[in-house]
Design a protein around this motif. Structure first.
Motif, PDB file in Angstrom:
ATOM      1  N   THR A 172      30.257  45.750  36.728  1.00 46.54           N
ATOM      2  CA  THR A 172      31.491  45.715  38.099  1.00 46.54           C
ATOM      3  C   THR A 172      30.887  44.785  37.702  1.00 46.54           C
ATOM      4  O   THR A 172      30.734  44.242  38.410  1.00 46.54           O
ATOM      5  CB  THR A 172      30.930  47.038  38.448  1.00 46.54           C
ATOM      6  OG1 THR A 172      30.751  48.711  38.234  1.00 46.54           O
ATOM      7  CG2 THR A 172      32.100  46.916  39.628  1.00 46.54           C
ATOM      8  N   LEU A 173      32.657  44.175  37.468  1.00 51.20           N
ATOM      9  CA  LEU A 173      33.541  42.698  37.880  1.00 51.20           C
ATOM     10  C   LEU A 173      34.392  43.248  39.609  1.00 51.20           C
ATOM     11  O   LEU A 173      35.303  43.787  39.942  1.00 51.20           O
ATOM     12  CB  LEU A 173      34.433  42.103  36.787  1.00 51.20           C
ATOM     13  CG  LEU A 173      34.251  40.375  36.994  1.00 51.20           C
ATOM     14  CD1 LEU A 173      34.677  40.616  35.720  1.00 51.20           C
ATOM     15  CD2 LEU A 173      35.361  40.619  38.429  1.00 51.20           C
ATOM     16  N   ILE A 174      34.019  42.894  40.600  1.00 49.58           N
ATOM     17  CA  ILE A 174      34.830  42.994  41.360  1.00 49.58           C
ATOM     18  C   ILE A 174      35.102  41.479  42.302  1.00 49.58           C
ATOM     19  O   ILE A 174      34.528  40.388  42.242  1.00 49.58           O
ATOM     20  CB  ILE A 174      34.296  43.629  43.190  1.00 49.58           C
ATOM     21  CG1 ILE A 174      33.425  44.658  43.069  1.00 49.58           C
ATOM     22  CG2 ILE A 174      34.542  43.096  44.591  1.00 49.58           C
ATOM     23  CD1 ILE A 174      31.780  45.211  43.912  1.00 49.58           C
ATOM     24  N   GLY A 175      36.914  42.056  41.571  1.00 48.02           N
ATOM     25  CA  GLY A 175      37.358  40.354  41.916  1.00 48.02           C
ATOM     26  C   GLY A 175      37.115  39.605  43.293  1.00 48.02           C
ATOM     27  O   GLY A 175      37.513  40.357  44.306  1.00 48.02           O
ATOM     28  N   GLU A 176      36.752  38.195  43.772  1.00 46.06           N
ATOM     29  CA  GLU A 176      37.035  37.528  44.592  1.00 46.06           C
ATOM     30  C   GLU A 176      37.899  36.734  44.995  1.00 46.06           C
ATOM     31  O   GLU A 176      37.994  36.422  46.288  1.00 46.06           O
ATOM     32  CB  GLU A 176      35.428  36.146  44.515  1.00 46.06           C
ATOM     33  CG  GLU A 176      36.335  35.193  43.720  1.00 46.06           C
ATOM     34  CD  GLU A 176      34.961  34.572  42.856  1.00 46.06           C
ATOM     35  OE1 GLU A 176      33.588  34.624  43.673  1.00 46.06           O
ATOM     36  OE2 GLU A 176      35.575  33.371  42.530  1.00 46.06           O
ATOM     37  N   LYS A 177      38.947  36.808  44.426  1.00 48.91           N
ATOM     38  CA  LYS A 177      40.210  35.797  44.737  1.00 48.91           C
ATOM     39  C   LYS A 177      40.926  36.329  45.949  1.00 48.91           C
ATOM     40  O   LYS A 177      41.476  34.913  46.342  1.00 48.91           O
ATOM     41  CB  LYS A 177      41.060  35.876  43.288  1.00 48.91           C
ATOM     42  CG  LYS A 177      40.631  34.824  42.286  1.00 48.91           C
ATOM     43  CD  LYS A 177      39.530  33.741  42.008  1.00 48.91           C
ATOM     44  CE  LYS A 177      40.333  32.614  42.594  1.00 48.91           C
ATOM     45  NZ  LYS A 177      39.200  31.387  42.171  1.00 48.91           N
TER      46      LYS A 177
END
Length: 283
Positions: free
Chosen positions: A21-26
């Motif tokens: 799972t990729l949790i966007g950090e921006k």
């Protein structure tokens, strides 16, 4: 083991046996002057576009953090969570150490969000876990206590057990606690990444829960951070991490490539799809 997260219309499972799972950090103003300025100036269009761009880049979940000194974090987090939820369909990760901010923003988060985070300090356990139970959401558990971030594997294992045991007292299932064993910068401790990787393997073996990491912390203070982040992401996923808070613009394809090499992408479908999506965006 699966952790169910829900956004406005989309459901995502953080799966110990499935793709990462990729949790966007921006959407985090730390080190981001443009976002800090946008939050101070109520520039909602900038925030909305940043959320949409991360979705296009391959994020599965969006982290929302509004920690700008001098601003009213509870009200601002509520506003931004509501705004982002109206803009994207993905689940949201509400990221704040401020209990009042989480308490204020959670009711406006759609579906089943993720809270970032609880830790093994008594104050945190007693305040955050009841909030998680009341909202019926999932939470990231940081292996840190009153003594700080442990520099050894055994203490991180002990703190993992403590967090899960205390969550169980509130009737929060293990699948709703995603453990983050934390990684320190290798610029100040060359063994930091190796210790975290060993902790990941132990946590996965002994507890079977999902494991989260902030993948970019490892490279702080060193040149060519992208190379270090990319390498650490692959090593962490191979060790058992299945949830990464990171930059989708730079690392989404690396994450999908690692899934493929670990045998978690049948017929290379997700990798090829992500590659084509990025090519279309750049064309």
């Amino acid at each position: 083991m699966q952790t169910k997260l829900e956004g406005r219309t989309k459901v995502h499972f953080v799966d110990t046996e499935g793709p990462g799972t990729l949790i966007g950090e921006k959407l985090n103003p730390t080190g981001n002057k443009k976002l800090s300025a946008a939050l101070k100036e109520d520039d909602h269009e900038f925030v909305r576009q940043l959320a949409l761009d991360q979705v296009k880049a391959g994020a599965d979940v969006l982290d929302v953090n509004v920690g700008v000194p001098g601003l009213n974090e509870p009200e601002l987090l509520k506003t931004v969570v509501q705004m982002v939820a109206e803009t994207v369909e993905l689940p949201l990760c509400l990221d704040s150490p401020n209990f009042e901010a989480l308490k204020t923003a959670l009711p406006v988060a759609p579906g089943r969000p993720l809270v970032n985070s609880v830790n093994a300090e008594e104050v945190s356990l007693e305040k955050i876990l009841p909030l998680v139970k009341e909202r019926d959401c999932a939470v990231i558990g940081l292996t840190i206590d009153e003594k700080g971030i442990p520099k050894d594997v055994e203490t991180r294992i002990r703190l993992t057990g403590k967090i899960l045991e205390r969550a169980a007292r509130f009737d929060i299932a293990p699948e709703d606690v995603i453990i983050d064993p934390l990684v320190l910068a290798v610029s100040t401790d060359h063994e930091a990444a190796a210790i975290t990787l060993a902790a990941i393997e132990r946590i996965r073996t002994e507890f079977g829960v999902s494991i989260n990491l902030g993948a970019s912390n490892v490279s702080f203070g060193l040149p060519e951070r992208h190379t270090l982040n990319q390498s650490f992401l692959a090593l962490a996923m191979a060790a058992g991490a299945n949830c990464l808070i990171t930059d989708p613009f730079k690392l989404s394809l690396s994450l999908r490539a690692t899934d493929l090499l670990l045998g978690k992408d049948a017929f290379s479908a997700r990798y090829i799809s992500q590659y084509r999506s990025l090519q279309a965006k750049d064309s």
